[in-house]
Design a protein around this motif. Structure first.
Motif, PDB file in Angstrom:
ATOM      1  N   GLU A 127       6.964  -1.203   1.453  1.00 55.80           N
ATOM      2  CA  GLU A 127       5.781  -0.431   1.856  1.00 55.80           C
ATOM      3  C   GLU A 127       4.582  -1.345   2.114  1.00 55.80           C
ATOM      4  OE1 GLU A 127       3.159   2.488   2.845  1.00 55.80           O
ATOM      5  OE2 GLU A 127       5.328   2.691   2.678  1.00 55.80           O
ATOM      6  N   GLU A 128       4.444  -2.415   1.329  1.00 56.77           N
ATOM      7  CA  GLU A 128       3.290  -3.315   1.487  1.00 56.77           C
ATOM      8  C   GLU A 128       3.271  -3.970   2.866  1.00 56.77           C
ATOM      9  OE1 GLU A 128       5.282  -4.581  -2.047  1.00 56.77           O
ATOM     10  OE2 GLU A 128       5.001  -2.496  -1.522  1.00 56.77           O
TER      11      GLU A 128
ATOM     12  N   LYS B 202       4.019  -2.798   5.685  1.00 56.92           N
ATOM     13  CA  LYS B 202       3.521  -1.920   6.743  1.00 56.92           C
ATOM     14  C   LYS B 202       2.016  -2.041   6.898  1.00 56.92           C
ATOM     15  CE  LYS B 202       7.230   1.379   6.130  1.00 56.92           C
ATOM     16  NZ  LYS B 202       7.606   2.730   5.744  1.00 56.92           N
ATOM     17  N   HIS B 203       1.339  -2.486   5.847  1.00 61.52           N
ATOM     18  CA  HIS B 203      -0.126  -2.617   5.891  1.00 61.52           C
ATOM     19  C   HIS B 203      -0.573  -4.004   6.347  1.00 61.52           C
ATOM     20  CE1 HIS B 203      -0.641   1.229   3.845  1.00 61.52           C
ATOM     21  NE2 HIS B 203       0.334   0.861   3.032  1.00 61.52           N
TER      22      HIS B 203
ATOM     23  N   LYS C  95      -0.520  -0.048   9.130  1.00 61.18           N
ATOM     24  CA  LYS C  95      -0.705   1.283   8.559  1.00 61.18           C
ATOM     25  C   LYS C  95      -1.997   1.282   7.742  1.00 61.18           C
ATOM     26  CE  LYS C  95       1.794   4.544   5.635  1.00 61.18           C
ATOM     27  NZ  LYS C  95       3.011   4.754   4.853  1.00 61.18           N
ATOM     28  N   PRO C  96      -2.895   2.247   7.962  1.00 59.70           N
ATOM     29  CA  PRO C  96      -4.150   2.236   7.200  1.00 59.70           C
ATOM     30  C   PRO C  96      -3.953   2.701   5.763  1.00 59.70           C
ATOM     31  CG  PRO C  96      -4.087   4.108   8.674  1.00 59.70           C
ATOM     32  CD  PRO C  96      -2.856   3.305   8.951  1.00 59.70           C
ATOM     33  N   TYR C  97      -4.790   2.192   4.874  1.00 61.01           N
ATOM     34  CA  TYR C  97      -4.821   2.678   3.505  1.00 61.01           C
ATOM     35  C   TYR C  97      -5.738   3.894   3.496  1.00 61.01           C
ATOM     36  CZ  TYR C  97      -2.996  -1.882   2.048  1.00 61.01           C
ATOM     37  OH  TYR C  97      -2.232  -2.998   1.880  1.00 61.01           O
ATOM     38  N   VAL C  98      -5.195   5.080   3.306  1.00 66.67           N
ATOM     39  CA  VAL C  98      -5.983   6.306   3.374  1.00 66.67           C
ATOM     40  C   VAL C  98      -5.815   7.057   2.065  1.00 66.67           C
ATOM     41  CG1 VAL C  98      -6.346   8.450   4.644  1.00 66.67           C
ATOM     42  CG2 VAL C  98      -5.605   6.433   5.851  1.00 66.67           C
ATOM     43  N   SER C  99      -6.935   7.505   1.495  1.00 66.00           N
ATOM     44  CA  SER C  99      -6.849   8.271   0.254  1.00 66.00           C
ATOM     45  C   SER C  99      -6.423   9.703   0.557  1.00 66.00           C
ATOM     46  CB  SER C  99      -8.199   8.266  -0.459  1.00 66.00           C
ATOM     47  OG  SER C  99      -9.129   8.984   0.307  1.00 66.00           O
ATOM     48  N   HIS C 100      -5.914  10.393  -0.434  1.00 60.10           N
ATOM     49  CA  HIS C 100      -5.432  11.757  -0.232  1.00 60.10           C
ATOM     50  C   HIS C 100      -6.570  12.715   0.066  1.00 60.10           C
ATOM     51  CE1 HIS C 100      -1.180  11.425  -0.893  1.00 60.10           C
ATOM     52  NE2 HIS C 100      -1.397  10.604  -1.900  1.00 60.10           N
TER      53      HIS C 100
ATOM     54  N   ARG D 150      -7.276  12.803   3.686  1.00 62.02           N
ATOM     55  CA  ARG D 150      -6.198  13.359   4.509  1.00 62.02           C
ATOM     56  C   ARG D 150      -6.151  14.879   4.456  1.00 62.02           C
ATOM     57  NH1 ARG D 150      -0.786  10.575   3.125  1.00 62.02           N
ATOM     58  NH2 ARG D 150      -0.090  11.781   4.890  1.00 62.02           N
TER      59      ARG D 150
END
Length: 178
Positions: A147-148, A150-151, A164-169, A172
Motif C-alpha cells: 500500500e505504501e 501507491k503513495h 495515490k493521495p493521503y485522504v482522511s475519512h 471523503r
C-alpha cells in the motif's frame, strides 16, 4: 577559497547493504552465496545473494498458483523454481501439479500441498549442493504490491502524477464539497 568538486558531482560509494537480521540461517546463506558468487561465473548466485540481502519487506511473497503458471509456460517442466521469499498457498487453485520449489520460507499449507502432489521443497543450502551454478532453475519474484508504494512518486494532484493521495475519512464523506 572554493573547494574543488571531485568530477563536479556528488560521489556515492557503492557499498553493499549490511544485513541487520538476527536470523543465523540467513547469515549463513549470505556467506555461502557470497562465496559462490565470487567463485563461479554464474549470474544466478550474484542475483540470489543480492535478494538475500534485501529487507524482509522487499522480499515479496509469491503464491503457488503463480508458480504453477510459470511452470506451465516453461519448456522443461522438471526445472526447479527458485524464490527468495515466502511461498504462500492459494485456495483458489484446486489441484497442485508436481513442483520442485526452492524458497526461503513456505507457509504450512503450501508445503503440505506441494508435498502431497509429489513435489519437492528445497532449502537454499540443498540447492547449492545440487546446482551450484543455478542451471536448470527458474528464478522468480513475487508481485511488488504494498500500500505504501501507491503513495510514492510525484506529489498527488500535480500534473503527471499517479500517486495515490493521503485522504482522511472525514474529507471523503462529502463534507469538503459545500
Amino acid at each position: 577559497m572554493g573547494v574543488d568538486a571531485y568530477k563536479k558531482t556528488r560521489v556515492q560509494r557503492n557499498v553493499g547493504r549490511k544485513v541487520t537480521s538476527t536470523n543465523l540461517y540467513l547469515k549463513l546463506l549470505i556467506k555461502l552465496y557470497k562465496f559462490l558468487a565470487r567463485r563461479t561465473d554464474s549470474n544466478f548466485n550474484a542475483t540470489v545473494l543480492r535478494r538475500l540481502q534485501q529487507t524482509r519487506t522487499a522480499r515479496y511473497p509469491i503464491s503457488v498458483s503463480r508458480l504453477v503458471k510459470q511452470i506451465n509456460t516453461a519448456k522443461d517442466k522438471t526445472r526447479t523454481l527458485v524464490v527468495v521469499g515466502t511461498v504462500t498457498d492459494d485456495v483458489r487453485l484446486l489441484t497442485v501439479p508436481k513442483l520442485n520449489i526452492c524458497a526461503l520460507r513456505f507457509t504450512e499449507t503450501a508445503r503440505k500441498r506441494i508435498l502431497a502432489a509429489g513435489g519437492k521443497t528445497l532449502t537454499f543450502d540443498q540447492l547449492a549442493q545440487q546446482n551450484p551454478t543455478g542451471t536448470g532453475t527458474i528464478l522468480l519474484r513475487g508481485p511488488r504490491v504494498r500500500e505504501e508504494l501507491k503513495h510514492f512518486g510525484r506529489a498527488a494532484g500535480l500534473p503527471g502524477s499517479h500517486a495515490k493521495p493521503y485522504v482522511s475519512h472525514t474529507a471523503r464523506r462529502g463534507k469538503g464539497a459545500r
